[in-house]
Motif scaffolding. Sequence first.
Motif, PDB file in Angstrom:
ATOM      1  N   ILE A 176       0.946  -1.174   0.061  1.00  0.00           N
ATOM      2  CA  ILE A 176       0.196   0.112   0.062  1.00  0.00           C
ATOM      3  C   ILE A 176       0.737   1.136  -0.015  1.00  0.00           C
ATOM      4  CG2 ILE A 176      -1.623   0.930   1.503  1.00  0.00           C
ATOM      5  CD1 ILE A 176      -2.455  -1.664   2.245  1.00  0.00           C
ATOM      6  N   SER A 177       1.946   1.723   0.086  1.00  0.00           N
ATOM      7  CA  SER A 177       2.881   2.677  -0.114  1.00  0.00           C
ATOM      8  C   SER A 177       3.999   2.017  -0.936  1.00  0.00           C
ATOM      9  CB  SER A 177       3.077   3.717   1.056  1.00  0.00           C
ATOM     10  OG  SER A 177       3.952   2.792   2.002  1.00  0.00           O
ATOM     11  N   THR A 178       5.046   2.784  -1.139  1.00  0.00           N
ATOM     12  CA  THR A 178       6.103   1.889  -1.780  1.00  0.00           C
ATOM     13  C   THR A 178       6.534   0.690  -0.836  1.00  0.00           C
ATOM     14  OG1 THR A 178       7.033   3.800  -3.039  1.00  0.00           O
ATOM     15  CG2 THR A 178       8.581   1.923  -2.568  1.00  0.00           C
ATOM     16  N   ALA A 179       6.576   0.863   0.440  1.00  0.00           N
ATOM     17  CA  ALA A 179       6.948  -0.104   1.189  1.00  0.00           C
ATOM     18  C   ALA A 179       5.609  -0.985   1.530  1.00  0.00           C
ATOM     19  CB  ALA A 179       7.327   0.305   2.491  1.00  0.00           C
ATOM     20  N   ALA A 180       4.416  -0.458   2.158  1.00  0.00           N
ATOM     21  CA  ALA A 180       3.539  -1.249   2.480  1.00  0.00           C
ATOM     22  C   ALA A 180       2.654  -1.820   1.235  1.00  0.00           C
ATOM     23  CB  ALA A 180       2.392  -0.361   3.252  1.00  0.00           C
ATOM     24  N   ARG A 181       2.655  -0.993   0.305  1.00  0.00           N
ATOM     25  CA  ARG A 181       1.921  -1.659  -0.775  1.00  0.00           C
ATOM     26  C   ARG A 181       2.525  -2.917  -1.449  1.00  0.00           C
ATOM     27  NH1 ARG A 181      -2.752  -1.123  -3.957  1.00  0.00           N
ATOM     28  NH2 ARG A 181      -2.445  -1.249  -6.253  1.00  0.00           N
ATOM     29  N   LEU A 182       3.775  -2.662  -1.626  1.00  0.00           N
ATOM     30  CA  LEU A 182       4.773  -3.990  -2.086  1.00  0.00           C
ATOM     31  C   LEU A 182       4.408  -5.062  -1.349  1.00  0.00           C
ATOM     32  CD1 LEU A 182       8.286  -2.308  -3.100  1.00  0.00           C
ATOM     33  CD2 LEU A 182       6.666  -3.727  -4.646  1.00  0.00           C
ATOM     34  N   ALA A 183       4.253  -4.761   0.156  1.00  0.00           N
ATOM     35  CA  ALA A 183       3.758  -5.936   0.967  1.00  0.00           C
ATOM     36  C   ALA A 183       2.500  -6.348   0.611  1.00  0.00           C
ATOM     37  CB  ALA A 183       4.029  -5.326   2.513  1.00  0.00           C
ATOM     38  N   LEU A 184       1.695  -5.847  -0.175  1.00  0.00           N
ATOM     39  CA  LEU A 184       0.388  -6.125  -0.511  1.00  0.00           C
ATOM     40  C   LEU A 184       0.570  -7.274  -1.511  1.00  0.00           C
ATOM     41  CD1 LEU A 184      -2.260  -3.411  -1.551  1.00  0.00           C
ATOM     42  CD2 LEU A 184      -2.703  -5.856  -1.631  1.00  0.00           C
ATOM     43  N   CYS A 185       1.703  -7.180  -1.722  1.00  0.00           N
ATOM     44  CA  CYS A 185       1.706  -7.984  -2.652  1.00  0.00           C
ATOM     45  C   CYS A 185       1.709  -9.328  -2.285  1.00  0.00           C
ATOM     46  CB  CYS A 185       3.227  -7.869  -3.377  1.00  0.00           C
ATOM     47  SG  CYS A 185       3.504  -6.165  -3.988  1.00  0.00           S
ATOM     48  N   PRO A 199      -3.482   8.513  -7.298  1.00  0.00           N
ATOM     49  CA  PRO A 199      -3.132   8.333  -5.878  1.00  0.00           C
ATOM     50  C   PRO A 199      -4.287   7.742  -4.984  1.00  0.00           C
ATOM     51  CG  PRO A 199      -2.849  10.614  -6.833  1.00  0.00           C
ATOM     52  CD  PRO A 199      -3.727   9.792  -7.987  1.00  0.00           C
ATOM     53  N   ILE A 200      -3.816   7.079  -4.009  1.00  0.00           N
ATOM     54  CA  ILE A 200      -4.791   6.409  -2.966  1.00  0.00           C
ATOM     55  C   ILE A 200      -4.320   7.051  -1.754  1.00  0.00           C
ATOM     56  CG2 ILE A 200      -5.665   4.419  -2.019  1.00  0.00           C
ATOM     57  CD1 ILE A 200      -4.850   2.828  -4.350  1.00  0.00           C
ATOM     58  N   PRO A 201      -4.872   8.242  -1.178  1.00  0.00           N
ATOM     59  CA  PRO A 201      -4.250   9.088  -0.033  1.00  0.00           C
ATOM     60  C   PRO A 201      -4.255   8.260   1.214  1.00  0.00           C
ATOM     61  CG  PRO A 201      -5.760  10.427  -1.417  1.00  0.00           C
ATOM     62  CD  PRO A 201      -5.706   9.032  -1.907  1.00  0.00           C
ATOM     63  N   ASN A 202      -5.460   7.749   1.468  1.00  0.00           N
ATOM     64  CA  ASN A 202      -5.435   6.952   2.724  1.00  0.00           C
ATOM     65  C   ASN A 202      -4.412   5.885   3.017  1.00  0.00           C
ATOM     66  OD1 ASN A 202      -6.625   5.052   0.931  1.00  0.00           O
ATOM     67  ND2 ASN A 202      -8.243   4.439   2.386  1.00  0.00           N
ATOM     68  N   ILE A 203      -3.739   5.324   1.801  1.00  0.00           N
ATOM     69  CA  ILE A 203      -2.581   4.405   2.151  1.00  0.00           C
ATOM     70  C   ILE A 203      -1.260   4.861   1.801  1.00  0.00           C
ATOM     71  CG2 ILE A 203      -4.114   2.429   2.103  1.00  0.00           C
ATOM     72  CD1 ILE A 203      -3.141   1.742  -0.852  1.00  0.00           C
ATOM     73  N   GLY A 204      -1.187   6.175   1.416  1.00  0.00           N
ATOM     74  CA  GLY A 204       0.013   7.013   1.114  1.00  0.00           C
ATOM     75  C   GLY A 204       0.667   6.561  -0.261  1.00  0.00           C
ATOM     76  N   ASP A 205      -0.113   5.894  -1.155  1.00  0.00           N
ATOM     77  CA  ASP A 205       0.279   5.795  -2.457  1.00  0.00           C
ATOM     78  C   ASP A 205       0.014   7.077  -3.418  1.00  0.00           C
ATOM     79  OD1 ASP A 205       0.386   4.709  -5.243  1.00  0.00           O
ATOM     80  OD2 ASP A 205       0.018   2.873  -4.505  1.00  0.00           O
ATOM     81  N   GLU A 206       1.056   7.592  -3.972  1.00  0.00           N
ATOM     82  CA  GLU A 206       0.994   8.875  -4.666  1.00  0.00           C
ATOM     83  C   GLU A 206       0.751   8.641  -6.253  1.00  0.00           C
ATOM     84  OE1 GLU A 206       5.043   9.824  -4.001  1.00  0.00           O
ATOM     85  OE2 GLU A 206       4.865  10.953  -2.367  1.00  0.00           O
ATOM     86  N   GLY A 207       0.753   7.559  -6.774  1.00  0.00           N
ATOM     87  CA  GLY A 207       0.112   7.301  -8.078  1.00  0.00           C
ATOM     88  C   GLY A 207       1.125   7.880  -9.043  1.00  0.00           C
ATOM     89  N   TRP A 208       0.790   7.769 -10.362  1.00  0.00           N
ATOM     90  CA  TRP A 208       1.845   8.218 -11.214  1.00  0.00           C
ATOM     91  C   TRP A 208       2.326   9.430 -11.309  1.00  0.00           C
ATOM     92  CZ3 TRP A 208      -0.487   5.718 -16.383  1.00  0.00           C
ATOM     93  CH2 TRP A 208      -0.310   4.327 -16.454  1.00  0.00           C
ATOM     94  N   PRO A 209       1.364  10.592 -10.710  1.00  0.00           N
ATOM     95  CA  PRO A 209       1.913  12.057 -10.662  1.00  0.00           C
ATOM     96  C   PRO A 209       3.136  11.723  -9.635  1.00  0.00           C
ATOM     97  CG  PRO A 209      -0.477  11.885 -10.790  1.00  0.00           C
ATOM     98  CD  PRO A 209      -0.218  10.528 -10.848  1.00  0.00           C
ATOM     99  N   GLY A 210       2.827  11.033  -8.318  1.00  0.00           N
ATOM    100  CA  GLY A 210       3.709  10.979  -7.610  1.00  0.00           C
ATOM    101  C   GLY A 210       5.243  10.537  -7.956  1.00  0.00           C
TER     102      GLY A 210
END
Length: 503
Positions: free
Chosen positions: A3-12, A330-341
Motif C-alpha cells: 500500500i505505499s512503496t513499502a506497505a503496498r509492495l507488501a500487498l503484494c 493516488p490512494i491517499p489513505n494508504i500513502g500511494d502517490e500514483g503516477w503523478p507522485g
Amino acid sequence: MGISTAARLALCVTAVVAVCVGCGADDTSGKSAAENRQPIEWSACPPGSGSAVQCASIDVPLDWNNPGGTKIQVGINRLAATDPAHKIGDLVVNPGGPGGAGTQFVALEGAEPGLFPGGLRQRFDLIGFDPRGVGTSRPSIQCDPDLANRLPRQFPRSQQEFDEMVAANRAFGDTCRRRTGDLLDHVDTVSVARDLEVLRQRLGGAPLTYLGLSYGTEIGAEYARLFPDKSRALALDGALVHSQPTSTMSFYESVAIEDSWNRFAAWCRTAAECAVREPDPSRVLDDLVTRAEQHPLPAPTCLRTGECRGEVTSDDLLTNLQGRLLSRDPIPNIGDEGWPGLSARLDQARNGDASGFAATAFTADSNHADLGVGCADFRPDFDTYPALKAQQTLLATIAPHTRGVSQSYRYLARCQGWPARANPARETIAEPTIAPLIVNATHDPSTSYGWAQLMLTQIRGAVLLTRDGDGHTSFMGPGRTRDAIVGYLIDATAPAAGLVLPD
C-alpha cells in the motif's frame, strides 16, 4: 505480489508437505475436535488500531508433518460488522507480500475507515490474518540488520561477483536461522493454508469467506486445493501462481513492469501534472539508471531522517520504481502517490535527491518474511553464474528500460545460497466445490495477466474477472471491478465467465 512503496509492495509473489493421512476437518491442527472449536479469546489491541478492533492469536503446529509437536502463534484481529442484524459472517483478509500483515490492513480500517467499502463493513466481521512469521505472528523472521543493509548487488557482472553474492546470501541467511530458529524451514504457503483452516474452525466452523490480494491469492488457491469443500467464497485479486519455475515468473513479471512503465511514459508525455515530460520520461529513467550503475545516487532526505539508506543503487531505483507503478491514481489513505507522485520523485532524483527510490534501512526490529517465504516457495531453478547471466540478458532484451528488476528476479538472486529448506510447489490442480473469483488487471505491473490465465486452468470451476486497465490489484481503488468483487463476497455468486470491465 506487491500500500505505499513499502506497505503496498507488501500487498503484494509451495511446498510438498505430507498430507496428514486421515486428517479430517476437525483434525487439521493435530488437536481434538473440541479444541479446534474453542472460541477465540479476543482482547484489546495495542494503541493505534482503533478502539473497535480486537486482537488475538491461535496456536498451530510449527511442522505440519508433526502436528502434535511444537506450536507457534498466528496473529489475527477483528473489526465487527457495522450492521449486526444483517451480518453474513466473517471475512478473512490478507493483503499479500509475501510479508503483508492482514492485521495491519484491518487496523488501518479501524483507525481510518474507508479502505473497505461500506457494503462489506455492514455485512462482515473483518478478520485480519497474519501468515506464520509475519506481522503479529510469533516467532517472526529476524535477521542481522547490518548484513541486510550490506547485501551486494543482485546483478553480478562476473563469476567472482556471483560467488561473493552467494556467500553474502548464505551468511545473511545463517543469521536468520540463528535468530528465527526452526520456523525458517516452515514458512511455505502450504503450511499457511493449513493454518488458515485452523482459523476457520476456531471462528466457528462456517465455510470460509476470504479476500486475498497478490500473494494472498496464492494462499487462497492453495487453500482451495487442500480444502475443496470448506469455502463459501474465495476472491483472489492479483493472481500469483506459485507452481511456475522462478525464472519463468521473472520473465513474465519483467514484461509486466516494462509494459506498465511504457504506459506511464505515454501518459506522462501529454499530462500537465507529469514533472518529467521533458526531454522524455524514458530518457530520464535511462539516464538515472546509467548514473546509478556508475555511482549510487544521493538521497539527502534519507540521510536526514535515517529511515532509508543515504545512497540509491540502480537495483534500489528500479525495485522501488515497480512499487511506484502499482497505482495509476493516488490512494491517499494508504500513502500511494500514483503516477503523478512517481513523476515528481523522478524529477527530484534527476535534481539531486533520489530518496523517493531509496531502500529501507533495516533495523533490529525489521521482519524479513518477504525473503524467508520467497526462498521457501520460489527457490531459483539454477545455481550457476552463466545461467543467471543468461537470465539477465533475456530480461534486458525484453525490458530495456526497467532491466528485469522485479520481485521474482530478487528470489533468483537473493535465494542463491539460502540455508533454509526449500518447498517448491508440485501439486497444482484445485477442485473446489464453489466457484472462486480470480481478478486481474490487463496492465498489472506486479502480477502478470498471464498468471491469472494460468491460475484459471489450475482452479477448476473458477471464474476470471478482467479489469482492462492499470495498477496492481483492483480492490484498492473505486470502480466497477471492485463493486463486482464486493458483490461476489456478499452474494457468493461469481459474475459471468469472461467478463471484462473498464478501468
